[in-house]
Enzyme design. Sequence first.
Site: not given
Length: 481
Positions: A129, A184, A187-188, A191
């Site tokens: 990232s 990941k 995480h997105n 976000e």
Amino acid sequence: MATADIGLIGLAVMGQNLILNMNDHGFVVCAYNRTQAKVDHFLANEAKDSQIIGATSIEDLCSKLKRPRKVMMLVKAGSAVDSFIDQLLPFLEQGDIIIDGGNSHFPDSVRRAKTLAEKGILFVGSGVSGGEEGARFGPSLMPGGNPQAWPFIKPIFQAIAAKAPDGAPCCDWVGEEGSGHYVKMVHNGIEYGDMQLICEVYQIMKEGLGMSSDEMADTFEEWNKGKLDSFLIEITRDILRFKDEDGTALVEKIRDTAGQKGTGKWTGIDSLDRGIPVSLIGEAVYARCLSSLKDERTRASKILVGPTSQVVDKSDFLDALGEALYAAKIVSYAQGFMLMRQAASDYGWNLNFAGIALMWRGGCIIRSAFLGKIKDAYTVNPSLENLLFDPFFTEATATAQSAWRKVIAMAVTQGIPTPALSTSLNFYDGLRHEMLPANLLQAQRDYFGAHTYELLSNPGTHIHTNWTGKGGNVSSTNYDA
Ligand SMILES: *[C@@H]1O[C@H](CO)[C@@H](O)[C@H](O)[C@H]1NC(C)=O
Ligand SMILES: *[C@@H]1O[C@H](CO)[C@@H](O)[C@H](O)[C@H]1NC(C)=O
Ligand SMILES: *[C@@H]1O[C@H](CO)[C@@H](O)[C@H](O)[C@H]1NC(C)=O
């Protein structure tokens, strides 16, 4: 001659930048692209005067790598990854390492880790990232897969990763199988949630408090000095200050329809599959969906009636707004960690929760001071059941509570949509209720569908009641197990 520390397949911008980053840290990288001209061009330009070497074929690539061989792929997610794995296998030996640094969906990484383990090859799926800039000067790296690979890739990965303000590398071992790509994905999703929360706060400032873009920028600037300190708050400040050629804020001219590439949606779907209420990310995805119905909203704006709104005095409201944003963010991360905890249990992964917070601490879009507190919470208690149970976060939400409620009440009264802010408080209130109205819900289900219920006094025993005097003696579990 085997001289390279690592091989890298795929010379699109992410691949090139990671190679240059590794080179900066003293590692010899062998670059490969299916199109030989891309390798030649890279070596003659971007990689000029470096230690980087090139390969003319997969066989050539493998022959140039020190053992155990480490090959990292930055190619398009999907069949290209499987195809390169197949091409690599004839030239690899037991204990060699294949790293997928692309945007693979985690079930693919779970599958690849398993099949390669059977062949004695160590697979690593790594979230990367931070975009192009991150890849070049310090990404957040989230490697997971075969744990035996970690000691071999750790020196490279931790050297090239972003560094937290205390110097700690934003890269640690995540866990087994597809957990790197899973983390990941979450995480997105987080976000998406962080961005949506900031957007709702912006709309409250603009519509509810009547603030100018410069005033809003000033507020974000202030917030960025305190506990909300983060990359997204920082760029929001800059965006709000940015003027178009006519001297007015450019952001106000941008069409309000959000795009998405799908990783937030993946997180939402995964949370539904696992039965974990990651409501804030879900609302963030839906908010993007609603935004893209621009034409329908335009018609609705002329048909559907809202409250008569008045501008609220901002002087004592801005602090409350910051508190609400902070509390909502805590809930969002608590939900994200609940989801990862469930996935860890479903797959038997030993997830490194403190490490995950640290990996997100720098280099990536959601980097923030706040992640340091999450890392502390999981360092003190690696098996923490819920982030909100950590004393720091219990206290933080308790302190924010009245401001949080005040902000949402104001938005509701004024008719300003706050799906993410509101769901954060609803989740908080739901979680802290020992008794939810699902007792009534169970009764309803048993009434119309004979789905049975348990008694508070006797959990585990399923009972069916003849609610109507017309009911049969068969509960649905008897025929619909
Ligand atoms: C080769 O490089 C191009 C860009 O130069 C990139 O788009 C492509 O993904 C790379 N592919 C492979 C398989 O090496
Ligand atoms: C349900 O209740 C009615 C009325 O009391 C009764 O006639 C009927 O037999 C009951 N049904 C069963 C399956 O117990
Ligand atoms: C309903 O099932 C219970 C338990 O199996 C039995 O004792 C009862 O006699 C049944 N009632 C009727 C009306 O069949």
